[in-house]
Design a protein around this motif. Sequence first.
Motif, mmCIF file in Angstrom:
data_model
loop_
_atom_site.group_PDB
_atom_site.id
_atom_site.type_symbol
_atom_site.label_atom_id
_atom_site.label_comp_id
_atom_site.label_asym_id
_atom_site.label_seq_id
_atom_site.Cartn_x
_atom_site.Cartn_y
_atom_site.Cartn_z
ATOM 1 N N LEU A 238 5.653 1.334 0.050
ATOM 2 C CA LEU A 238 6.150 0.099 -0.550
ATOM 3 C C LEU A 238 4.977 -0.829 -0.824
ATOM 4 C CD1 LEU A 238 8.707 -1.519 -1.307
ATOM 5 C CD2 LEU A 238 8.704 -2.418 1.025
ATOM 6 N N SER A 239 4.651 -1.028 -2.094
ATOM 7 C CA SER A 239 3.495 -1.836 -2.474
ATOM 8 C C SER A 239 3.951 -3.156 -3.073
ATOM 9 C CB SER A 239 2.627 -1.085 -3.487
ATOM 10 O OG SER A 239 1.596 -1.924 -3.987
ATOM 11 N N SER B 195 1.613 1.553 -13.760
ATOM 12 C CA SER B 195 2.224 1.361 -12.446
ATOM 13 C C SER B 195 3.179 0.174 -12.509
ATOM 14 C CB SER B 195 1.144 1.108 -11.397
ATOM 15 O OG SER B 195 1.709 0.854 -10.130
ATOM 16 N N CYS B 196 4.374 0.351 -12.001
ATOM 17 C CA CYS B 196 5.383 -0.692 -12.110
ATOM 18 C C CYS B 196 6.364 -0.589 -10.950
ATOM 19 C CB CYS B 196 6.122 -0.564 -13.450
ATOM 20 S SG CYS B 196 7.395 -1.810 -13.714
ATOM 21 N N LEU B 197 6.931 -1.732 -10.554
ATOM 22 C CA LEU B 197 7.985 -1.783 -9.541
ATOM 23 C C LEU B 197 9.307 -2.064 -10.239
ATOM 24 C CD1 LEU B 197 9.075 -2.013 -6.610
ATOM 25 C CD2 LEU B 197 8.484 -4.457 -6.711
ATOM 26 N N ASN C 70 13.124 -2.855 -9.366
ATOM 27 C CA ASN C 70 14.027 -3.272 -8.297
ATOM 28 C C ASN C 70 15.399 -3.460 -8.932
ATOM 29 O OD1 ASN C 70 15.516 -4.641 -6.352
ATOM 30 N ND2 ASN C 70 13.805 -5.907 -5.672
ATOM 31 N N SER D 125 6.633 -5.869 -12.711
ATOM 32 C CA SER D 125 7.894 -5.525 -12.072
ATOM 33 C C SER D 125 9.058 -5.937 -12.962
ATOM 34 C CB SER D 125 8.010 -6.203 -10.696
ATOM 35 O OG SER D 125 7.761 -7.602 -10.801
ATOM 36 N N LEU E 185 1.508 -6.372 -9.283
ATOM 37 C CA LEU E 185 2.851 -5.968 -9.674
ATOM 38 C C LEU E 185 3.818 -7.147 -9.749
ATOM 39 C CD1 LEU E 185 3.284 -2.762 -7.450
ATOM 40 C CD2 LEU E 185 2.640 -2.868 -9.863
ATOM 41 N N ARG F 252 7.448 2.846 -9.053
ATOM 42 C CA ARG F 252 8.064 2.630 -7.740
ATOM 43 C C ARG F 252 9.466 2.087 -7.974
ATOM 44 N NH1 ARG F 252 2.604 1.904 -6.551
ATOM 45 N NH2 ARG F 252 1.993 2.721 -4.495
ATOM 46 N N HIS F 253 10.461 2.821 -7.511
ATOM 47 C CA HIS F 253 11.854 2.457 -7.794
ATOM 48 C C HIS F 253 12.572 2.173 -6.489
ATOM 49 C CE1 HIS F 253 15.687 2.888 -10.231
ATOM 50 N NE2 HIS F 253 16.135 2.886 -8.982
#
Length: 433
Positions: free
Chosen positions: A54-55, A204-206, A208, A176, A60, A234-235
């Motif tokens: 978890l970044s 690179s992306c979050l 949520n 993000s 981000l 990152r999902h």
Amino acid sequence: MKPAPTLPAAFLARNGQHLPAPLQALQHSRGQSLQGMPLPTRKTENWKYSSRYLSFDEALAPTLAQSKDSDAAVMTTPVSGYRIVIRNGRVDQSASEFPDSAGLRVTPFSELSNEDAQKLAERLDHSLDTATTQMARLNTARLEDGVFIAVAKDTEVDRPVYIQVFTDTDSGQQGSVYPRVMVEMGAFSKLTLVEQYDAGGDGSCLVNAVTEANLGDSANLTYIRLTLEPETIRHIGATGIRLGANSRFESHCIGFGGVLRRHDLQVRFEAPGAECSLNGVAVTQNSQHYDNHTVLEHLAGHCNSEETYRCMAAGKSHNIFNGRIHIHRDAQKTNAQMSNKNLLLSAEAEIDTKPELEIYADDVKCAHGATVGRLDPEALFYLLARGIARDEARTLLSMGFINEIVARIPLEDVRERVDQRLAGFIQNNLIED
């Protein structure tokens, strides 16, 4: 002692200034409550396997900008129903096909009246246990837009509603996005909802994402969730369902691994006679990660639940399943069944499974089970003895392991899409026994 990490202030920057005032007020309230929020660590029970992935790097924190080219990366997958596109957290109306159907209303959050937005604000976050889905509150604090789906009483929607959530990272940008879906179903209504998460590029992306649904008495919701994003995304996803009397919820969650994949699915049985069926498949390869957490809160009696998840892990990947059934004191005559079977395609892969039963009623019928193993050598020998090539035999056995779940998906076009992706995954991860 090293202090526990907290959510960086950069992740609480206000979004959605175009939203109606009641939603902006809710954002502000959530943002205030999240200041200094401790982030999950290995000591946080429901994040112990995933916290290290978890970044919250401040790179981000900014919300991804909207693409200037409205046709650049819009999802073009053919669909057999109404299409709603969410790009970088905002509803893309030019790429969407809003339904024109009596009894079905689909509205972007940004276009709600103040009166409707106030009603929505009072319903958001009420279906999820925020103690275990900490990141769902961050979604509310960072809302840019969302989709509100209202199905009127006695309405059976004639076609599925496809929500295609696309993250545009073609330029390698970081940031993000916070897609949100809210479903309200009247009594005796029926809907099939498909959510597909995908992305373009290797940035690179979050992501949520949060979906909530409130089912009225005898309502019926079929929910299909496809997590198909590239592994650089990152999902973190959460789905919360509230069931009225005699309502039915059926879910099919198919996920492919990445740097971080996490999905919390929570169902609350709030009135007698409700039923749910949860089906899931999660596959990982290379150094990917996938973490499925499900919670069934049986608050009322005479309810039924059935849960079946299959996981496969290849390479040096890590796949996790945590399923919890909580039978409350007044939930007599509950029937709850849970099964989790797991297949290791590599000696270096890891699968952790934790089925849980917490029962406070004395007149119930409950069972759970979990297995972890490799391909059955006797079944493999049987196929080889009949002239089937070794790679083909392993592919057949691996596909057979998950086909039981995929075959339950009620939409043929989705089923075929999933079959193709899973077949490719298996063929890329064949190993010598």
